[in-house]
Design a protein around this motif. Sequence first.
Motif, PDB file in Angstrom:
ATOM      1  N   GLY A 105      70.087  18.547  11.900  1.00  0.00           N
ATOM      2  CA  GLY A 105      71.144  18.324  12.893  1.00  0.00           C
ATOM      3  C   GLY A 105      71.060  16.913  13.463  1.00  0.00           C
ATOM      4  O   GLY A 105      70.199  16.110  13.095  1.00  0.00           O
ATOM      5  N   ASP A 106      71.968  16.625  14.383  1.00  0.00           N
ATOM      6  CA  ASP A 106      71.997  15.285  14.988  1.00  0.00           C
ATOM      7  C   ASP A 106      70.785  15.062  15.896  1.00  0.00           C
ATOM      8  O   ASP A 106      70.225  13.961  15.918  1.00  0.00           O
ATOM      9  CB  ASP A 106      73.302  15.050  15.758  1.00  0.00           C
ATOM     10  N   GLY A 107      70.359  16.105  16.613  1.00  0.00           N
ATOM     11  CA  GLY A 107      69.158  15.950  17.449  1.00  0.00           C
ATOM     12  C   GLY A 107      67.943  15.704  16.573  1.00  0.00           C
ATOM     13  O   GLY A 107      67.132  14.805  16.826  1.00  0.00           O
ATOM     14  N   GLY A 108      67.832  16.513  15.496  1.00  0.00           N
ATOM     15  CA  GLY A 108      66.696  16.402  14.578  1.00  0.00           C
ATOM     16  C   GLY A 108      66.704  15.109  13.778  1.00  0.00           C
ATOM     17  O   GLY A 108      65.687  14.724  13.192  1.00  0.00           O
ATOM     18  N   ASP A 133      76.357  16.541  11.983  1.00  0.00           N
ATOM     19  CA  ASP A 133      76.451  16.064  13.367  1.00  0.00           C
ATOM     20  C   ASP A 133      77.441  16.910  14.170  1.00  0.00           C
ATOM     21  O   ASP A 133      78.647  16.692  14.123  1.00  0.00           O
ATOM     22  CB  ASP A 133      76.887  14.580  13.308  1.00  0.00           C
ATOM     23  N   ASN A 134      76.900  17.892  14.910  1.00  0.00           N
ATOM     24  CA  ASN A 134      77.769  18.678  15.796  1.00  0.00           C
ATOM     25  C   ASN A 134      77.710  18.144  17.221  1.00  0.00           C
ATOM     26  O   ASN A 134      78.123  18.795  18.166  1.00  0.00           O
ATOM     27  CB  ASN A 134      77.441  20.181  15.711  1.00  0.00           C
ATOM     28  N   GLU A 135      77.154  16.950  17.366  1.00  0.00           N
ATOM     29  CA  GLU A 135      77.232  16.129  18.579  1.00  0.00           C
ATOM     30  C   GLU A 135      76.583  16.742  19.818  1.00  0.00           C
ATOM     31  O   GLU A 135      76.984  16.458  20.943  1.00  0.00           O
ATOM     32  CB  GLU A 135      78.691  15.733  18.834  1.00  0.00           C
ATOM     33  N   ALA A 136      75.563  17.570  19.598  1.00  0.00           N
ATOM     34  CA  ALA A 136      74.734  18.093  20.705  1.00  0.00           C
ATOM     35  C   ALA A 136      73.641  18.972  20.112  1.00  0.00           C
ATOM     36  O   ALA A 136      73.642  19.241  18.923  1.00  0.00           O
ATOM     37  CB  ALA A 136      75.571  18.895  21.691  1.00  0.00           C
ATOM     38  N   TYR A 137      72.716  19.399  20.966  1.00  0.00           N
ATOM     39  CA  TYR A 137      71.714  20.391  20.556  1.00  0.00           C
ATOM     40  C   TYR A 137      72.387  21.752  20.723  1.00  0.00           C
ATOM     41  O   TYR A 137      72.247  22.409  21.741  1.00  0.00           O
ATOM     42  CB  TYR A 137      70.480  20.309  21.455  1.00  0.00           C
ATOM     43  N   GLN A 138      73.151  22.164  19.707  1.00  0.00           N
ATOM     44  CA  GLN A 138      73.993  23.362  19.871  1.00  0.00           C
ATOM     45  C   GLN A 138      73.166  24.641  19.832  1.00  0.00           C
ATOM     46  O   GLN A 138      73.423  25.580  20.584  1.00  0.00           O
ATOM     47  CB  GLN A 138      75.080  23.392  18.777  1.00  0.00           C
ATOM     48  N   ASN A 139      72.158  24.675  18.965  1.00  0.00           N
ATOM     49  CA  ASN A 139      71.376  25.888  18.750  1.00  0.00           C
ATOM     50  C   ASN A 139      70.636  26.352  20.012  1.00  0.00           C
ATOM     51  O   ASN A 139      70.453  27.535  20.241  1.00  0.00           O
ATOM     52  CB  ASN A 139      70.419  25.597  17.584  1.00  0.00           C
TER      53      ASN A 139
HETATM   54 MG   LIG Z   1      73.367  19.207  16.842  1.00  0.00          MG
END
Ligand SMILES: [Mg+2]
Length: 304
Positions: A105-108, A133-139
């Motif tokens: 992900g984007d955070g990772g 890139d979902n543009e946040a820590y969504q999980n």
């Molecule tokens: Mg993310």
Amino acid sequence: MAEKITIKDIPDEEYIYPGTRACSGCALSLAYRHALKALHSDGGEIIVTVPASCCTVLHGMYPVTSVKFPMLNCAFETTAATASGIKAALKAQGKEDIIVVGWAGDGGTADIGIQALSGAAERETDFIYVCYDNEAYQNTGMQRSSQTPFKGFTTTTPIGKMEQKKNVPAIMAAHGIPYVATANPSYPFDLFKKFKKAKEMKGATRYIHIISPCPPGWGFDTKDLIKIGKLATETGIFTLYEIINGDFQLTGVSKLIAEGRKKRLPVKEYIKAQRRFRFLTEKDIELIQKNIDEKYKEYSNKIM
Ligand SMILES: [Mg+2]
Ligand SMILES: Cc1ncc(C[n+]2csc(CCOP(=O)(O)OP(=O)(O)O)c2C)c(N)n1
Ligand code: SF4
């Protein structure tokens, strides 16, 4: 590989079983589905490593899984380090044909995983790294990342993020790696083609950055997934391009827009369609529009 991809080029075989644990209308699932088809086409084996993220949720919990290929879960910050380790182990066993993929992900990628990624790219480690890139820590409940856009709402930016998004593909291009690309699951043929190219370009790190709209995190209905993805590119906020051995080229709809063959839509259409942007003022939208206009002026100047 033919320049133009059609539906006939996409293999029928699926590598993700129906019924994953991802939310419905998740762009990550769609991107993963088409990327895996591209990576598997023409035979060949792959091993994927995935850190803590929505993608691990998609895979499900041991002893069940929703995918048909070997996948190694790794710690949040270690995607590129784990991929490097897998590559070294395969080399020691003489299994150099197996393609190693890090999918984070984007955070990772942009936050906690960037040092491992930078190190692997500098060492020319032979693997494909993908950031969805979902543009946040969504999980973990939609916390801000360095990929959250300006004024985007997250649970840790309750009045909208005040900073701009970090340009990770540009950082990766600065490493001098042979292949950097952006992709959008709303344009699966363009995405498929880029994964095929990344698969063929062996010998160093290849990087693909995928915009990944997320209905609960971004605040839109699941039925609008494809529309939101298309708006990201049609308004110019997310550009489709490739950098092959340092040569920057726009692709797909972004290329058509820069060449004046397709009209670019106002960014307001993208912003107004998502609840995470509810705090944006008219002045904020004007600023974002101005930045996109300037970016496209540069693209058009390059082409002319
Ligand atoms: Mg993310
Ligand atoms: C060292 C460490 N810190 C925090 C966490 C908790 N954690 C797990 S997933 C995650 C967010 C992942 O965000 P991203 O990489 O953007 O992927 P997404 O969930 O958005 O798909 C966090 C903070 C962790 N697993 N390890
Ligand atoms: S929270 Fe967003 S990114 Fe995560 S599985 Fe759901 S739709 Fe996909």
